[in-house]
Design a protein around this motif. Sequence first.
Motif, PDB file in Angstrom:
ATOM      1  N   GLN A  81       0.874  -1.020   0.094  1.00 50.66           N
ATOM      2  CA  GLN A  81      -0.013  -0.004   0.021  1.00 50.66           C
ATOM      3  C   GLN A  81       0.897   1.466   0.135  1.00 50.66           C
ATOM      4  O   GLN A  81       2.034   1.025   0.541  1.00 50.66           O
ATOM      5  N   PRO A  82       0.667   2.270  -0.643  1.00 53.92           N
ATOM      6  CA  PRO A  82       1.266   3.629  -0.662  1.00 53.92           C
ATOM      7  C   PRO A  82       1.458   4.096   0.584  1.00 53.92           C
ATOM      8  O   PRO A  82       0.345   4.299   1.362  1.00 53.92           O
ATOM      9  N   GLY A  83       2.787   4.463   0.844  1.00 51.97           N
ATOM     10  CA  GLY A  83       3.195   4.980   2.126  1.00 51.97           C
ATOM     11  C   GLY A  83       3.053   4.207   3.481  1.00 51.97           C
ATOM     12  O   GLY A  83       3.106   4.522   4.664  1.00 51.97           O
ATOM     13  N   PHE A  84       2.878   2.653   3.133  1.00 52.66           N
ATOM     14  CA  PHE A  84       3.108   1.789   4.339  1.00 52.66           C
ATOM     15  C   PHE A  84       4.531   1.836   4.825  1.00 52.66           C
ATOM     16  O   PHE A  84       5.583   1.668   4.300  1.00 52.66           O
ATOM     17  N   PRO A  85       4.780   2.211   6.156  1.00 52.78           N
ATOM     18  CA  PRO A  85       6.104   2.275   6.528  1.00 52.78           C
ATOM     19  C   PRO A  85       6.698   0.733   6.784  1.00 52.78           C
ATOM     20  O   PRO A  85       6.527   0.119   7.953  1.00 52.78           O
ATOM     21  N   ALA A  86       7.359   0.360   5.786  1.00 52.81           N
ATOM     22  CA  ALA A  86       7.846  -1.060   5.806  1.00 52.81           C
ATOM     23  C   ALA A  86       8.593  -1.525   6.979  1.00 52.81           C
ATOM     24  O   ALA A  86       9.001  -2.534   7.379  1.00 52.81           O
ATOM     25  N   ASP A  87       9.351  -0.225   7.775  1.00 56.38           N
ATOM     26  CA  ASP A  87      10.439  -0.674   8.583  1.00 56.38           C
ATOM     27  C   ASP A  87      10.018  -0.822   9.930  1.00 56.38           C
ATOM     28  O   ASP A  87      10.585  -1.110  10.911  1.00 56.38           O
ATOM     29  N   VAL A  88       8.688  -0.170  10.262  1.00 55.80           N
ATOM     30  CA  VAL A  88       8.190  -0.136  11.760  1.00 55.80           C
ATOM     31  C   VAL A  88       8.125  -1.612  12.321  1.00 55.80           C
ATOM     32  O   VAL A  88       8.525  -1.722  13.447  1.00 55.80           O
ATOM     33  N   LEU A  89       7.420  -2.464  11.745  1.00 56.79           N
ATOM     34  CA  LEU A  89       7.150  -3.726  12.280  1.00 56.79           C
ATOM     35  C   LEU A  89       8.470  -4.608  12.494  1.00 56.79           C
ATOM     36  O   LEU A  89       8.948  -5.119  13.634  1.00 56.79           O
ATOM     37  N   PRO A  90       9.415  -4.604  11.582  1.00 55.48           N
ATOM     38  CA  PRO A  90      10.806  -5.366  11.618  1.00 55.48           C
ATOM     39  C   PRO A  90      11.445  -4.746  12.665  1.00 55.48           C
ATOM     40  O   PRO A  90      12.306  -5.544  13.447  1.00 55.48           O
ATOM     41  N   CYS A 139      -4.912   2.552   2.333  1.00 54.55           N
ATOM     42  CA  CYS A 139      -5.316   2.353   1.097  1.00 54.55           C
ATOM     43  C   CYS A 139      -6.593   3.243   0.603  1.00 54.55           C
ATOM     44  O   CYS A 139      -6.718   3.171  -0.629  1.00 54.55           O
ATOM     45  N   GLY A 140      -7.076   4.081   1.679  1.00 56.00           N
ATOM     46  CA  GLY A 140      -7.895   5.290   1.097  1.00 56.00           C
ATOM     47  C   GLY A 140      -9.242   4.674   1.031  1.00 56.00           C
ATOM     48  O   GLY A 140     -10.368   5.235   0.482  1.00 56.00           O
ATOM     49  N   SER A 141      -9.425   3.140   1.339  1.00 53.82           N
ATOM     50  CA  SER A 141     -10.788   2.632   1.246  1.00 53.82           C
ATOM     51  C   SER A 141     -11.829   3.305   2.248  1.00 53.82           C
ATOM     52  O   SER A 141     -11.258   3.438   3.361  1.00 53.82           O
ATOM     53  N   GLN A 142     -13.018   3.246   1.907  1.00 54.00           N
ATOM     54  CA  GLN A 142     -13.938   3.605   2.886  1.00 54.00           C
ATOM     55  C   GLN A 142     -14.346   2.525   3.813  1.00 54.00           C
ATOM     56  O   GLN A 142     -14.551   1.349   3.355  1.00 54.00           O
TER      57      GLN A 142
END
Length: 281
Positions: A74-83, A206-209
């Motif tokens: 997803q655009p903007g997902f902070p991939a480093d946070v969870l690892p 994702c911007g989904s409602q």
Amino acid sequence: MSKPSRTLTRLAARLRSAVGKAIADYRMIAAGDRVMVCLSGGKDSYTLLDLMLSLQRSAPVSFELLAVNLDQKQPGFPADVLPQYLAGRGVPFHVIEQDTYSVVTRVVPEGRTLCGLCSRLRRGALYRFAAENGITKIALGHHRDDIVETLFLNLFFGGRLKAMAPKLLSDDGRHIVIRPLAYVAERDIARYARGRAFPLIPCNLCGSQENLQRVAVKRMLAQWEREFPGRTESIASALRNVEPEHLGDPRHFDFAGLDLRRVPSMSEADEDSLAALPASA
């Protein structure tokens, strides 16, 4: 790290107790299990992992935990946070990278919620990983309020008396899914997550409602809870105290067989004989 407050310590003990009871009631975990904790980065999954780690240290049986996150690109997902978080806590983890975001946004018409297809693709990816890595239990972060909301969603919009089972077998018969937070209220999870300062990742990247039907049910239950405190817990308790003979589904109760179970009425002679017996008989 500062020492947790007494309030947070008491809350943690209460949540551990609730999770431990759910695990025991539904025999969720057995010796030697390899449990995959699905971690999204939201308050529920962080709390689930935190409590499972705590219980693992004192459980009467030995089991493994593996935290698994699905990076859906997803655009903007902070991939480093969870690892970073998981490595810092010394938790074994794996990140599945699968671009379900592009698939969903291409297939779902503009203006429609993406959640339905997204959840199916996410479930498929997690199930595949579980099958390929010897996972015996898949732990999800659904809590008591999710379960009650799902009951009313199915009741109001699907014409079915169905919720979320604390433990279930997947449709393909290959996976056992468990929900250890089944007895835990969402408000307590929110308090716990704030107290533990989890690095939360927003669920709306994702911007989904959000599903409007679920929003309406959540609002209804919140109103009920304000007017009648304890009602949500009462409804959750009812799901554990089902009496099929007082519902109407012939697949789950033998209504036709009631005729054969009926006790014959007493004759007048039998009633007279019974009435004539001494009181001590």
